[in-house]
Design a protein around this motif. Structure first.
Motif: not given
Length: 471
Positions: A98, A102, A167-168, A171-175, A178-179
């Motif tokens: 993950s 991320g 989240l997208t 914040l960003s799709w990366r989260w 990362l979550i």
């Protein structure tokens, strides 16, 4: 008439029962969450990393392929090397993958990370089921644990649909990847302090069985996935599907005749409950796809909901599923599996029959909410009942592989159903008249009608389940 059997005691643990149950449920929640949370983020991922349309599908397919393909060796590894060890290893790989996803700077790296996530999930999911199967003795406590475990998967699917959008957007799709990292780290700490170490059992992993079984499932699912771009009778579909069938036949031959310590002892299927329940779980995958995937598409493509709105629109059904699954868990020991199964199938038939009448003029409350509540209630009755039946009366040292088989049956059934339902819906849409939403509605109505037939087939197989038993 009832029969008497000895209680299966719970295995020792170092933490309280509620903490062990929370750990197993959280692991299952993570595995299912990552199937659904990515969907909303796909357009942002495509823009940032330059995915082609075909390549973008592998952000989802890479995870599903690795997860379903490696469930059997993941389950057997939990029996051989210890459930705590495999749970921690699965969480560690899942969390590390993950983090890599991320931080991925290229499309190729993200797909590799998603495959690694699927491998971690294949180690984790059977271990969570084995922890429940061996950590709680027979009776109401074990049934309630199965209900909570089943509900956690449903919550993961629904939370993923909503959280992915939040989240997208915020914040960003990366989260969406990362979550998982802090959650995984916390669960590893809980696993190390709440589960007894356990030495596993003596023996070696059946490498030939693992290779043929994993490759067979992977080829079969890959071939089915190819139906999104190619006709069913084309070589890109038929070649991997036939290869998968041949490899699975070789796997059965290895397990029956060649393996000294089979990865999946076929004698387990002499247990009628295990054999029949896994057959029904294969069909149940189609029920889950018809409910959560196609009802979401109906909300978005026919009624005009946003992705986030569709997730919120399915939340009442998710709550119904959770509540019903918890109630069903308490009823299984008292009523036996057949009555709950048939009650659940009745809800499925009524709910999908109602949905099969929906169209562009339908309103959310009467046309979608009502029937999806019925379907979700049916799923809540059926799924924990089948999982409990599929793992009942199994020796503790084989709980991992039985959990892997049950998970694999549901995953493979879902993959096959998704391809079959999508083909049927596309054909119905192409032949329908009217506006684009009206044509799409015709395709979705056909899917819901087919789901009625699947529910009836599950109910019919319920006649083969063992009857009510009292300790």
């Amino acid at each position: 008439m009832t029969s008497t059997r000895a209680q299966t005691p719970a295995e020792p643990r170092t933490g309280p029962a509620w903490l062990v149950l929370a750990l197993a449920c959280a692991g299952q929640f993570m595995v299912i969450l990552d199937v659904s949370i990515v969907n909303v983020a796909l357009p942002s991922i495509q823009r940032d990393l330059g995915f082609t349309a075909t390549g973008l599908a592998w952000v989802v397919n890479g995870y599903v392929l690795a997860f379903a393909g490696f469930l059997l060796p993941g389950g057997r590894a939990a029996d051989l090397f210890g459930r705590r060890r495999m749970l921690v290893a699965g969480l560690g790989l899942f969390s590390a993958a993950s983090l890599l996803a991320g931080l991925a700077a290229t499309a190729e790296l993200l797909v590799i990370a998603r495959v690694a996530q699927g491998l971690g999930g294949a180690m984790l999911a059977p271990a969570t089921l084995a922890v429940i199967n061996t950590g709680f003795g027979d009776g109401p406590a074990r049934a309630r644990a199965f209900g909570a475990w089943s509900a956690s998967g449903g919550i993961g699917g629904m939370v993923g649909a909503v959280a992915g959008g939040v989240l997208t957007t915020g914040l960003s799709w990366r989260w969406v990847f990362l979550i998982n990292v802090p959650i995984g780290a916390a669960l590893i700490a809980v696993a190390l302090t709440s589960l007894a170490a356990g030495a596993g059992r003596h023996g070696s992993l059946d490498l030939l069985g693992a290779a043929t079984g994993t490759a067979g499932l992977a080829c079969l699912i890959y071939g089915v996935m190819r139906t999104a771009d190619h006709p069913w009778g084309s070589a890109p579909v038929l070649v991997p599907v036939l290869a998968g069938v041949l490899l699975l036949a070789a796997f059965l031959a290895v397990e029956q005749r060649l393996a000294v310590a089979p990865m999946m002892p076929l004698r387990l299927f002499a247990n009628r409950g295990v054999a029949v329940s896994n057959g029904m779980l294969l069909l149940f995958g189609g029920i889950a796809i018809a409910m959560w995937f196609f009802s979401s598409l109906f909300l978005q493509n026919v009624l005009g909901f946003s992705a986030l709105g569709a997730g919120l629109g399915q939340t009442p059904a998710a709550v119904m599923f959770v509540l019903t699954a918890r109630l069903a868990a308490g009823w299984v020991p008292r009523t036996g599996p057949r009555r709950l199964l048939w009650a659940g199938c009745a809800c499925l038939v009524a709910g999908f029959g109602w949905l099969s009448r929906a169209g562009v003029d339908s309103h959310y409350l009467a046309g979608v909410l009502g029937p999806t509540l019925l379907v979700a209630g049916g799923i809540g009755l059926v799924f924990p009942t089948l999982m409990a039946s599929a793992t009942a009366d199994v020796p503790p040292d084989e709980a991992g592989i039985v959990g892997g088989v049950a998970n694999a049956a549901s995953q493979v059934g879902g993959s096959l159903a998704l391809a079959g339902f999508a083909t049927a819906a596309t054909a119905a849409t192409a032949s329908a008249a009217g506006s684009a939403p009206a044509a799409l509605a015709a395709g979705y109505r056909l899917v819901f009608a087919l789901a009625v037939a699947v529910a009836l087939a599950i109910a019919g197989l319920g006649l083969l389940l063992p009857g009510r038993r009292r300790s």
